[in-house]
Write a protein that holds these residues in place. Sequence first.
Motif, PDB file in Angstrom:
ATOM      1  N   LEU A  88       0.817  -1.220   0.000  1.00  0.00           N
ATOM      2  CA  LEU A  88       0.000   0.000   0.000  1.00  0.00           C
ATOM      3  C   LEU A  88       0.849   1.267   0.000  1.00  0.00           C
ATOM      4  O   LEU A  88       0.360   2.340  -0.336  1.00  0.00           O
ATOM      5  CB  LEU A  88      -0.948   0.004   1.199  1.00  0.00           C
ATOM      6  CG  LEU A  88      -1.998  -1.105   1.209  1.00  0.00           C
ATOM      7  CD1 LEU A  88      -2.811  -1.075   2.499  1.00  0.00           C
ATOM      8  CD2 LEU A  88      -2.906  -0.994   0.001  1.00  0.00           C
ATOM      9  N   ALA A  89       2.123   1.144   0.347  1.00  0.00           N
ATOM     10  CA  ALA A  89       3.041   2.282   0.336  1.00  0.00           C
ATOM     11  C   ALA A  89       3.796   2.365  -0.989  1.00  0.00           C
ATOM     12  O   ALA A  89       4.672   3.213  -1.150  1.00  0.00           O
ATOM     13  CB  ALA A  89       4.024   2.179   1.501  1.00  0.00           C
ATOM     14  N   GLY A  90       3.482   1.451  -1.917  1.00  0.00           N
ATOM     15  CA  GLY A  90       4.117   1.497  -3.221  1.00  0.00           C
ATOM     16  C   GLY A  90       5.289   0.556  -3.421  1.00  0.00           C
ATOM     17  O   GLY A  90       5.916   0.553  -4.476  1.00  0.00           O
ATOM     18  N   TYR A  91       5.596  -0.253  -2.413  1.00  0.00           N
ATOM     19  CA  TYR A  91       6.678  -1.223  -2.572  1.00  0.00           C
ATOM     20  C   TYR A  91       6.205  -2.409  -3.407  1.00  0.00           C
ATOM     21  O   TYR A  91       5.014  -2.687  -3.485  1.00  0.00           O
ATOM     22  CB  TYR A  91       7.152  -1.722  -1.201  1.00  0.00           C
ATOM     23  CG  TYR A  91       7.896  -0.677  -0.411  1.00  0.00           C
ATOM     24  CD1 TYR A  91       9.250  -0.450  -0.622  1.00  0.00           C
ATOM     25  CD2 TYR A  91       7.233   0.088   0.540  1.00  0.00           C
ATOM     26  CE1 TYR A  91       9.924   0.515   0.100  1.00  0.00           C
ATOM     27  CE2 TYR A  91       7.902   1.053   1.271  1.00  0.00           C
ATOM     28  CZ  TYR A  91       9.246   1.272   1.038  1.00  0.00           C
ATOM     29  OH  TYR A  91       9.913   2.226   1.747  1.00  0.00           O
ATOM     30  N   ASP A  92       7.147  -3.114  -3.989  1.00  0.00           N
ATOM     31  CA  ASP A  92       6.816  -4.305  -4.772  1.00  0.00           C
ATOM     32  C   ASP A  92       6.605  -5.535  -3.900  1.00  0.00           C
ATOM     33  O   ASP A  92       6.187  -6.574  -4.402  1.00  0.00           O
ATOM     34  CB  ASP A  92       7.928  -4.600  -5.786  1.00  0.00           C
ATOM     35  CG  ASP A  92       8.008  -3.544  -6.872  1.00  0.00           C
ATOM     36  OD1 ASP A  92       6.968  -2.914  -7.180  1.00  0.00           O
ATOM     37  OD2 ASP A  92       9.111  -3.333  -7.416  1.00  0.00           O
ATOM     38  N   TRP A  93       6.904  -5.415  -2.609  1.00  0.00           N
ATOM     39  CA  TRP A  93       6.769  -6.532  -1.675  1.00  0.00           C
ATOM     40  C   TRP A  93       6.043  -6.036  -0.435  1.00  0.00           C
ATOM     41  O   TRP A  93       6.154  -4.875  -0.051  1.00  0.00           O
ATOM     42  CB  TRP A  93       8.148  -7.069  -1.284  1.00  0.00           C
ATOM     43  CG  TRP A  93       8.943  -7.456  -2.477  1.00  0.00           C
ATOM     44  CD1 TRP A  93       8.932  -8.659  -3.116  1.00  0.00           C
ATOM     45  CD2 TRP A  93       9.840  -6.633  -3.205  1.00  0.00           C
ATOM     46  NE1 TRP A  93       9.774  -8.628  -4.197  1.00  0.00           N
ATOM     47  CE2 TRP A  93      10.340  -7.392  -4.271  1.00  0.00           C
ATOM     48  CE3 TRP A  93      10.268  -5.307  -3.075  1.00  0.00           C
ATOM     49  CZ2 TRP A  93      11.247  -6.885  -5.194  1.00  0.00           C
ATOM     50  CZ3 TRP A  93      11.168  -4.801  -3.987  1.00  0.00           C
ATOM     51  CH2 TRP A  93      11.645  -5.591  -5.038  1.00  0.00           C
ATOM     52  N   PRO A  94       5.332  -6.925   0.226  1.00  0.00           N
ATOM     53  CA  PRO A  94       4.633  -6.513   1.445  1.00  0.00           C
ATOM     54  C   PRO A  94       5.594  -6.343   2.623  1.00  0.00           C
ATOM     55  O   PRO A  94       6.754  -6.748   2.559  1.00  0.00           O
ATOM     56  CB  PRO A  94       3.666  -7.666   1.702  1.00  0.00           C
ATOM     57  CG  PRO A  94       4.317  -8.847   1.066  1.00  0.00           C
ATOM     58  CD  PRO A  94       5.075  -8.325  -0.122  1.00  0.00           C
ATOM     59  N   GLN A  95       5.101  -5.735   3.650  1.00  0.00           N
ATOM     60  CA  GLN A  95       5.781  -5.712   4.946  1.00  0.00           C
ATOM     61  C   GLN A  95       5.010  -6.691   5.818  1.00  0.00           C
ATOM     62  O   GLN A  95       3.788  -6.788   5.706  1.00  0.00           O
ATOM     63  CB  GLN A  95       5.748  -4.316   5.546  1.00  0.00           C
ATOM     64  CG  GLN A  95       6.376  -4.222   6.915  1.00  0.00           C
ATOM     65  CD  GLN A  95       6.485  -2.780   7.389  1.00  0.00           C
ATOM     66  OE1 GLN A  95       6.704  -1.876   6.591  1.00  0.00           O
ATOM     67  NE2 GLN A  95       6.298  -2.574   8.671  1.00  0.00           N
ATOM     68  N   TYR A  96       5.718  -7.435   6.666  1.00  0.00           N
ATOM     69  CA  TYR A  96       5.054  -8.416   7.518  1.00  0.00           C
ATOM     70  C   TYR A  96       5.358  -8.155   8.983  1.00  0.00           C
ATOM     71  O   TYR A  96       6.492  -7.811   9.334  1.00  0.00           O
ATOM     72  CB  TYR A  96       5.528  -9.838   7.187  1.00  0.00           C
ATOM     73  CG  TYR A  96       4.681 -10.527   6.161  1.00  0.00           C
ATOM     74  CD1 TYR A  96       3.624 -11.349   6.535  1.00  0.00           C
ATOM     75  CD2 TYR A  96       4.923 -10.354   4.814  1.00  0.00           C
ATOM     76  CE1 TYR A  96       2.845 -11.983   5.583  1.00  0.00           C
ATOM     77  CE2 TYR A  96       4.146 -10.983   3.857  1.00  0.00           C
ATOM     78  CZ  TYR A  96       3.108 -11.791   4.252  1.00  0.00           C
ATOM     79  OH  TYR A  96       2.332 -12.411   3.314  1.00  0.00           O
ATOM     80  N   ALA A  97       4.355  -8.334   9.813  1.00  0.00           N
ATOM     81  CA  ALA A  97       4.524  -8.407  11.256  1.00  0.00           C
ATOM     82  C   ALA A  97       4.490  -9.898  11.584  1.00  0.00           C
ATOM     83  O   ALA A  97       3.488 -10.566  11.313  1.00  0.00           O
ATOM     84  CB  ALA A  97       3.407  -7.663  11.974  1.00  0.00           C
ATOM     85  N   VAL A  98       5.599 -10.422  12.102  1.00  0.00           N
ATOM     86  CA  VAL A  98       5.703 -11.866  12.325  1.00  0.00           C
ATOM     87  C   VAL A  98       6.120 -12.155  13.758  1.00  0.00           C
ATOM     88  O   VAL A  98       6.686 -11.307  14.446  1.00  0.00           O
ATOM     89  CB  VAL A  98       6.717 -12.539  11.357  1.00  0.00           C
ATOM     90  CG1 VAL A  98       6.325 -12.314   9.910  1.00  0.00           C
ATOM     91  CG2 VAL A  98       8.131 -12.049  11.610  1.00  0.00           C
ATOM     92  N   HIS A  99       5.856 -13.379  14.175  1.00  0.00           N
ATOM     93  CA  HIS A  99       6.387 -13.871  15.441  1.00  0.00           C
ATOM     94  C   HIS A  99       7.815 -14.322  15.172  1.00  0.00           C
ATOM     95  O   HIS A  99       8.049 -15.176  14.318  1.00  0.00           O
ATOM     96  CB  HIS A  99       5.540 -15.033  15.961  1.00  0.00           C
ATOM     97  CG  HIS A  99       5.964 -15.504  17.312  1.00  0.00           C
ATOM     98  ND1 HIS A  99       7.042 -16.353  17.492  1.00  0.00           N
ATOM     99  CD2 HIS A  99       5.481 -15.227  18.547  1.00  0.00           C
ATOM    100  CE1 HIS A  99       7.197 -16.587  18.783  1.00  0.00           C
ATOM    101  NE2 HIS A  99       6.251 -15.919  19.442  1.00  0.00           N
TER     102      HIS A  99
END
Length: 161
Positions: free
Chosen positions: A93-104
């Motif tokens: 959603l910020a325009g990157y080609d890859w997502p950002q993840y919140a992970v354990h």
Amino acid sequence: MTDLPVIIAGGGIGGLATALTLQQIGVPCVVYESVREMRPLGVGINLQPNAVRELYDLGIGAGDLDQVGVPAKEWALVGLNGNDIYSEPRGLLAGYDWPQYAVHRGKLHMLLYSRLVERAGAQTVRLGSRVTGYQKNADGSVTAHIEHTDGSASEARGRLL
């Protein structure tokens, strides 16, 4: 000397990701990790899009990451009243080609460990063994000094990248 494995001291996220990369490009390696058993330890961490890109390149895709976390869509600073003070999009959603993840963190660690064992074999990760030092050899190789949890010690010959 190219048949000697690269010796990786530590089987944390960095060591396992390095080992997966080496395995992917055909470079033999051995990871020495001091714990006797891998367990999912830690709390939540954020994987920025550049880190997710590297995981995708290692064959760890969105389906895998969905098992250990969730895609982050927004970062927000929220007041005590629950209203947004400031927010901005993340990942795709910020325009990157890859997502950002919140992970354990622990689940990500176990995912990397299981993938390395699947791809390179259980012998690639030597649990209960800690690199305590090394020496450079005249032929360009290195000898790593290893302490084992049973109190014994050994040496392993390997190479530097």
